[in-house]
Design a protein around this motif. Structure first.
Motif, PDB file in Angstrom:
ATOM      1  N   ALA A 104       0.917  -1.308  -0.187  1.00  0.00           N
ATOM      2  CA  ALA A 104      -0.132  -0.094   0.111  1.00  0.00           C
ATOM      3  C   ALA A 104       1.017   1.365   0.081  1.00  0.00           C
ATOM      4  O   ALA A 104       0.460   2.494   0.081  1.00  0.00           O
ATOM      5  N   THR A 105       2.293   1.156  -0.170  1.00  0.00           N
ATOM      6  CA  THR A 105       3.146   2.195  -0.045  1.00  0.00           C
ATOM      7  C   THR A 105       2.828   3.278  -1.133  1.00  0.00           C
ATOM      8  O   THR A 105       3.114   4.553  -0.951  1.00  0.00           O
ATOM      9  N   GLY A 106       2.233   3.020  -2.498  1.00  0.00           N
ATOM     10  CA  GLY A 106       1.840   3.922  -3.382  1.00  0.00           C
ATOM     11  C   GLY A 106       0.662   4.809  -2.823  1.00  0.00           C
ATOM     12  O   GLY A 106       0.858   5.848  -3.383  1.00  0.00           O
ATOM     13  N   LEU A 107       0.019   4.347  -1.929  1.00  0.00           N
ATOM     14  CA  LEU A 107      -1.133   4.991  -1.575  1.00  0.00           C
ATOM     15  C   LEU A 107      -0.788   5.893  -0.525  1.00  0.00           C
ATOM     16  O   LEU A 107      -1.021   7.268  -0.244  1.00  0.00           O
ATOM     17  N   PHE A 108      -0.122   5.147   0.594  1.00  0.00           N
ATOM     18  CA  PHE A 108      -0.247   5.882   1.875  1.00  0.00           C
ATOM     19  C   PHE A 108       1.628   5.602   2.180  1.00  0.00           C
ATOM     20  O   PHE A 108       1.944   4.580   2.384  1.00  0.00           O
ATOM     21  N   SER A 109       2.208   6.691   2.185  1.00  0.00           N
ATOM     22  CA  SER A 109       3.586   6.572   2.716  1.00  0.00           C
ATOM     23  C   SER A 109       3.836   5.969   4.051  1.00  0.00           C
ATOM     24  O   SER A 109       4.807   5.332   4.115  1.00  0.00           O
ATOM     25  N   ALA A 110       2.910   6.258   4.941  1.00  0.00           N
ATOM     26  CA  ALA A 110       2.952   5.701   6.041  1.00  0.00           C
ATOM     27  C   ALA A 110       3.033   4.175   6.157  1.00  0.00           C
ATOM     28  O   ALA A 110       3.589   3.508   7.146  1.00  0.00           O
ATOM     29  N   ALA A 111       2.563   3.604   4.935  1.00  0.00           N
ATOM     30  CA  ALA A 111       2.467   2.146   5.067  1.00  0.00           C
ATOM     31  C   ALA A 111       3.951   1.399   4.919  1.00  0.00           C
ATOM     32  O   ALA A 111       4.180   0.333   5.187  1.00  0.00           O
ATOM     33  N   ASN A 112       4.702   2.256   4.383  1.00  0.00           N
ATOM     34  CA  ASN A 112       6.221   1.795   4.151  1.00  0.00           C
ATOM     35  C   ASN A 112       6.673   1.205   5.630  1.00  0.00           C
ATOM     36  O   ASN A 112       7.111  -0.333   5.418  1.00  0.00           O
ATOM     37  N   TRP A 113       6.863   1.725   6.721  1.00  0.00           N
ATOM     38  CA  TRP A 113       7.555   1.129   7.859  1.00  0.00           C
ATOM     39  C   TRP A 113       6.310   0.355   8.593  1.00  0.00           C
ATOM     40  O   TRP A 113       7.145  -0.776   8.933  1.00  0.00           O
ATOM     41  N   MET A 114       5.343   0.350   8.325  1.00  0.00           N
ATOM     42  CA  MET A 114       4.323  -0.646   8.848  1.00  0.00           C
ATOM     43  C   MET A 114       4.253  -2.047   8.279  1.00  0.00           C
ATOM     44  O   MET A 114       4.100  -2.966   8.530  1.00  0.00           O
ATOM     45  N   GLU A 115       4.361  -1.873   6.810  1.00  0.00           N
ATOM     46  CA  GLU A 115       4.601  -2.996   6.073  1.00  0.00           C
ATOM     47  C   GLU A 115       6.006  -3.698   6.334  1.00  0.00           C
ATOM     48  O   GLU A 115       5.925  -5.032   6.442  1.00  0.00           O
ATOM     49  N   ARG A 116       7.093  -2.826   6.755  1.00  0.00           N
ATOM     50  CA  ARG A 116       8.106  -3.661   7.128  1.00  0.00           C
ATOM     51  C   ARG A 116       8.005  -4.314   8.318  1.00  0.00           C
ATOM     52  O   ARG A 116       8.660  -5.293   8.606  1.00  0.00           O
ATOM     53  N   GLU A 117       7.289  -3.579   9.232  1.00  0.00           N
ATOM     54  CA  GLU A 117       7.361  -4.329  10.637  1.00  0.00           C
ATOM     55  C   GLU A 117       6.447  -5.430  10.597  1.00  0.00           C
ATOM     56  O   GLU A 117       6.887  -6.406  11.230  1.00  0.00           O
ATOM     57  N   THR A 118       5.268  -5.304   9.831  1.00  0.00           N
ATOM     58  CA  THR A 118       4.568  -6.645   9.347  1.00  0.00           C
ATOM     59  C   THR A 118       5.444  -7.708   8.748  1.00  0.00           C
ATOM     60  O   THR A 118       5.313  -8.959   9.231  1.00  0.00           O
ATOM     61  N   TYR A 119       6.241  -7.349   8.005  1.00  0.00           N
ATOM     62  CA  TYR A 119       7.144  -8.294   7.257  1.00  0.00           C
ATOM     63  C   TYR A 119       7.857  -8.954   8.305  1.00  0.00           C
ATOM     64  O   TYR A 119       8.377 -10.169   8.475  1.00  0.00           O
TER      65      TYR A 119
END
Lengths: 168, 183
Positions: A104-119
């Motif tokens: 979702a990083t294309g839509l929300f920049s905030a998703a970048n770190w949250m997706e890294r954490e989830t990964y």
């Protein structure tokens, strides 16, 4: 409040038909499930729609359901409409053997770190993420510690007595 | 507070090392240079600003006006390890933090001293010791001179540890000093 859960549900159903399932309202918060291929379409629709305006990503995380065969990993999105002060939650499920979910990083920049954490903790592979590497754990770690196959505590310790910590 | 304690132990340690050789018209202070250096060093220990969890709050309290460790020569917390003499490990050290802690310790100039504050720094902590991410005691990473028990230790406990460290330095018994004297 201009935006009601019924209305959001109706708008979503008009757009996506019966692809969105399991609508619930725990504690008054509209929750539903989407197919994982549709996660970006749903996010985009919720963002762009002139009435819904869910343009703030509060949280993105995962849950591991080991007994949910073929749908072991859930990725949960929390969105907030700051205009009408309305929140929404939706989940997509992925099999643990191939946990690919579009980023979702294309839509929300905030998703970048949250997706890294989830990964980092669940091993969800966010397809298209610009920098999908561990964020909180050491980079050498070769497992995903919050998956349920790992016990809550390291059972191999013998030098520490649980009784000393009031839970013997 | 027992008066006996006040009269014996601390006075010995607070006194300037050496004695005065009385001579007609005055006197000469006789001492060993090592003792004087240790005395000076122990009264000017600058701690590194380093805290990784709740013990840091107690550490800040000790640094603040109420407890005020500058009274004992822990004058100012330095933000750079190159200016610090003592590192107080105030909090949990996780695996990711361990190399950082090691690096900070390596960057400190000799002589340097280490205080492990609280259960996490001593052994990994009462809650977290059994997880995948926590170092089970900061002494797995760097050598420790003084351990303070508690979760977190009260400010008085940390002060006691700081004064214990001073006494240890005055007696030349910190790891750093023992290593230097063996070289």
């Amino acid at each position: 409040m201009g935006l009601t859960n019924e209305h959001i549900k109706q708008r979503l159903t008009e757009k996506f038909g019966d692809q969105l399932i399991n609508f619930e309202e725990p504690y008054g918060m509209l929750t539903f499930e989407a197919p994982r291929e549709l996660n970006l379409k749903v996010l985009n629709f919720l963002y762009d729609d002139e009435e819904l305006k869910f343009r703030f990503m509060t949280d993105l995380c995962a849950v591991h359901y080991p007994d949910n065969k073929g749908k072991e990993l859930a990725v949960v999105y929390h969105l907030h409409n700051l205009v009408d002060n309305c929140r929404i939650r939706f989940k997509v499920f992925a099999p643990v053997e191939q946990p690919d979910v579009y980023t979702a990083t294309g839509l929300f920049s905030a998703a970048n770190w949250m997706e890294r954490e989830t990964y980092d903790f669940y091993g969800v592979n966010f397809v298209g993420h610009p920098n999908l590497k561990r964020i909180l754990n050491v980079e050498e770690m070769d497992y995903f510690p919050l998956r349920k196959e790992f016990p809550l505590e390291d059972q191999s310790r013998v030098d520490k007595d649980d009784e000393m910590f009031g839970r013997g | 507070m027992s008066t006996e304690n006040n009269n014996t132990q601390p006075q010995q340690n607070l006194a300037f090392p050496g004695h005065i050789e009385e001579l007609p018209g005055g006197g000469i202070v006789l001492s060993k240079l090592d003792d004087v250096i240790n005395w000076a060093r122990s009264n000017s220990l600058w701690p590194l600003t380093f805290a990784t969890s709740c013990c840091g709050i107690e550490y800040m309290s000790v640094a603040g006006a109420k407890y005020d460790f500058s009274r004992f020569g822990f004058e100012v917390a330095r933000a750079s390890p190159r200016q610090a003499d003592v590192i107080i490990i105030a909090g949990t050290i996780v695996n990711k933090m361990a190399p950082v802690l090691k690096r900070l310790y390596d960057q400190m100039g000799d002589p340097k001293y280490v205080i492990a504050m609280g259960a996490c720094a001593i052994s990994g902590g009462p809650f977290f010791y059994n997880t995948y991410s926590v170092v089970k005691g900061a002494d797995h990473v760097i050598p420790v001179d003084v351990y303070v028990a508690g979760c977190p230790p009260r400010p008085e406990a940390l002060m006691h540890a700081l004064i214990t460290l001073q006494q240890k330095i005055k007696s030349g018994l910190t790891r750093e000093q023992i290593r230097a004297s063996n070289d």
